[in-house]
Design a protein around this motif. Structure first.
Motif, short mmCIF file in Angstrom:
data_model
loop_
_atom_site.label_atom_id
_atom_site.label_comp_id
_atom_site.label_asym_id
_atom_site.label_seq_id
_atom_site.Cartn_x
_atom_site.Cartn_y
_atom_site.Cartn_z
N UNK A 150 0.82 -1.21 0.00
CA UNK A 150 0.00 0.00 0.00
C UNK A 150 0.86 1.27 0.00
N UNK A 151 2.12 1.13 0.43
CA UNK A 151 3.01 2.29 0.51
C UNK A 151 3.98 2.36 -0.66
N UNK A 152 4.30 1.21 -1.28
CA UNK A 152 5.34 1.20 -2.31
C UNK A 152 4.77 0.80 -3.66
N UNK A 153 4.90 -0.46 -4.04
CA UNK A 153 4.41 -0.91 -5.34
C UNK A 153 3.90 -2.34 -5.25
N UNK A 154 3.50 -2.90 -6.37
CA UNK A 154 2.92 -4.23 -6.41
C UNK A 154 3.85 -5.24 -7.08
N UNK A 155 5.12 -4.95 -7.08
CA UNK A 155 6.13 -5.86 -7.64
C UNK A 155 6.81 -6.59 -6.48
N UNK A 156 6.89 -7.92 -6.59
CA UNK A 156 7.49 -8.70 -5.51
C UNK A 156 8.96 -8.34 -5.33
N UNK A 157 9.42 -8.38 -4.08
CA UNK A 157 10.80 -8.02 -3.74
C UNK A 157 11.65 -9.22 -3.35
N UNK A 158 11.02 -10.36 -3.05
CA UNK A 158 11.78 -11.53 -2.62
C UNK A 158 10.97 -12.77 -2.98
N UNK A 159 11.68 -13.86 -3.27
CA UNK A 159 11.03 -15.11 -3.64
C UNK A 159 11.65 -16.28 -2.89
N UNK A 160 10.81 -17.22 -2.47
CA UNK A 160 11.24 -18.47 -1.86
C UNK A 160 10.68 -19.61 -2.69
N UNK A 161 11.47 -20.66 -2.88
CA UNK A 161 11.03 -21.82 -3.64
C UNK A 161 11.51 -21.84 -5.07
N UNK A 162 12.00 -20.71 -5.55
CA UNK A 162 12.59 -20.59 -6.89
C UNK A 162 13.88 -19.80 -6.78
N UNK A 163 14.83 -20.03 -7.70
CA UNK A 163 16.09 -19.29 -7.64
C UNK A 163 15.97 -17.85 -8.08
N UNK A 164 14.87 -17.52 -8.79
CA UNK A 164 14.66 -16.16 -9.28
C UNK A 164 13.18 -15.97 -9.58
N UNK A 165 12.82 -14.80 -10.07
CA UNK A 165 11.42 -14.49 -10.32
C UNK A 165 10.88 -15.03 -11.64
N UNK A 166 11.74 -15.55 -12.51
CA UNK A 166 11.27 -15.94 -13.85
C UNK A 166 11.20 -17.45 -14.03
#
Length: 491
Positions: A150-166
């Motif tokens: 609600x204060x920043x943006x809607x893009x994830x900043x960290x991921x667990x379970x995968x080595x990256x976001x893609x």
């Protein structure tokens, strides 16, 4: 393929297969009635995306989560998005924020490709003490973290379970401490440690402060002997295994609660960071060796049928979304009372009913409620999955936040001042060790008719609340039958 795949398929099929409105007469705070509805214009409609894909409709919501300010997040599963609502109990039921889609009018799976901005199967969520949102993205086999959306943006900043976001590969039959397979839920404790219900691997994983360490490798496993095991408890039901764990939650003392979905139970682990991975208590079954559906032989206050979500309020009252009985159960302070019997039911007329939309759909019925969450004031949000709506209930149970003895200036007699939320004026009474004090006065009455402070008097006050003796303080409302969790107090 081992037989575990059958159980995986059952759990995921339940998840996947199974507009906004304010009621004309708002229910009283403290009762079991729904006050507001998100996703449908009335209490009798249940059409997914009833007026199109927009900020008002929903399509099979799977989970809810509150932040500290009372803002609500809803995982709108089939629309592949998470919606955010600013203070829905006091404003409106139109979403103010969308995560996982570029706008409110889109619902494409992994819109634009697998990335930090897309979602494939948002299920359980939580908001950390720091205000960060964590989402179990089931079909992408990952958990995503968003810094204060609600204060920043809607893009994830960290991921667990995968080595990256893609990447979104699911590791089936070959798990390790870095992988996930169909995660269903996530919880974060006060120290920033993260717990994940890794449903497809029949385990719960714990990560030591991953945002601080930037480490995506789990540090502890519950439900399996090692990080490399994924088998089920089909042969043996016990206190150390799961059969599709779908929800994790933490109480105020760091105890872990797990909805063990296909074992028809909820397990509690006493502070597993300090102790062990063996469950200490069970709800929904008479013992750790039973997994029977509604184990007494009928629907009642003791059994469960495929519980989907467990949540706790500020007084450690436990809420369970008993999905296949189409109800939510409330257990008032079960650790303090050592009681495994539910105290209140929502979505059904009584504890002995379990039909979807029992008696015909209304604002008060439920059809496979998949998620439940409680805010700091005790307000409840239920993801009513197959009715494509979220039900909002205003503080169904009184919450006691403090108690102190004061001396009345005029009479010099002692009195007990109890502060809290959801205490209905004109009916609530203060109890000491389960027995009411003789008289109760109401202070700081709010516009909705609830009191934020109760002053209790009694001719035998010194005997009822003796100095140096620990007693239990509760607030009971005979009008609604609701009782707060007991608060230990020493004068």
């Amino acid at each position: 393929m081992r037989s575990v795949t059958t159980h995986r398929a059952v759990a995921l099929a339940l998840t996947l297969g199974l507009a906004s409105g304010q009621l004309t007469a708002s229910a009283a705070v403290g009762d079991a009635l729904v006050d507001r509805i998100i996703g449908q214009p009335t209490g009798t409609t249940r059409t997914p995306n009833i007026n199109g894909i927009n900020a008002s409709g929903l399509n099979n919501p799977a989970a809810t989560a509150f932040d500290a300010a009372g803002n609500l997040y809803v995982s709108d599963l089939i629309n592949r998005r998470v919606l955010g609502y600013i203070s829905p109990f006091t404003t409106d039921m139109v979403a103010d924020l969308v995560i996982g889609q570029p706008d409110f009018n889109s619902n494409t799976l992994n819109n634009g490709g697998v990335s930090a901005s897309s979602l494939a199967g948002p299920l359980g969520m939580t908001v950390s003490p720091a205000g960060d949102l964590w989402v179990a993205d089931n079909d992408n086999h990952r958990v995503l973290e968003y810094d204060r959306p609600f204060e920043t943006d809607t893009v994830a900043d960290f991921v667990i379970g995968q080595p990256n976001f893609v990447t979104n590969a699911g590791v089936e039959e070959h798990p390790d401490a870095g992988s996930l397979y169909n995660p269903h839920s996530v919880a974060v404790d006060a120290s920033g440690n993260v717990w994940v219900a890794d449903a497809g691997n029949n385990r719960v994983l714990e990560y030591d402060r991953p945002l601080e360490t930037l480490d995506r490798i789990a540090d502890r496993v519950l439900g399996q002997p090692t990080f490399f095991d994924y088998g089920t408890d089909q042969e043996v039901v016990d206190a150390i295994s799961f059969l599709i764990p779908t929800s994790v939650a933490l109480d105020s003392r760091g105890n872990l609660w797990v909805a063990d979905h296909l074992d028809n139970r909820v397990l509690e682990f006493d502070d597993p960071l300090r102790f062990d991975a063996v469950a200490d208590r069970v709800l929904g079954q008479p013992n750790f060796a039973s997994r029977a559906i509604n184990y007494t032989g009928s629907v009642d206050a003791a059994g469960l049928l495929q519980p989907r979500t467990v949540a706790l309020d500020a007084n450690d009252n436990v809420y369970v979304a008993d999905v296949s009985n189409s109800r939510v159960l409330l257990y008032v302070s079960p650790l303090a009372t050592n009681d495994r019997i539910a105290d209140r039911v929502f979505g059904q007329p009584d504890f002995n009913s379990g039909l979807p939309n029992n008696g015909g759909q209304t604002a008060q019925t439920m059809y496979t409620p998949a998620g439940v969450a409680v805010d700091a004031a005790g307000n409840v949000a239920v993801a009513d999955f197959n009715n494509s709506r979220v039900l909002l209930l205003g503080t169904p149970t009184p919450l006691v936040t403090s108690a102190q003895v004061k001396v009345a200036k005029a009479t010099r007699k002692p009195k007990l001042v109890v502060r809290g939320l959801g205490m209905v004026s004109g009916s609530a009474v203060v109890e000491v060790n389960g027995a009411p004090l003789a008289a109760t006065k109401y202070k700081e009455v709010a516009a909705d008719g609830t009191a934020h402070a109760l002053v209790a008097l009694d001719a035998d006050f010194d005997a009822r609340v003796p100095r140096g003796v620990r007693v239990r303080i509760t607030v009971f409302d005979p009008q609604t039958g609701s009782r707060s969790a007991p608060i230990p107090f020493t004068r």
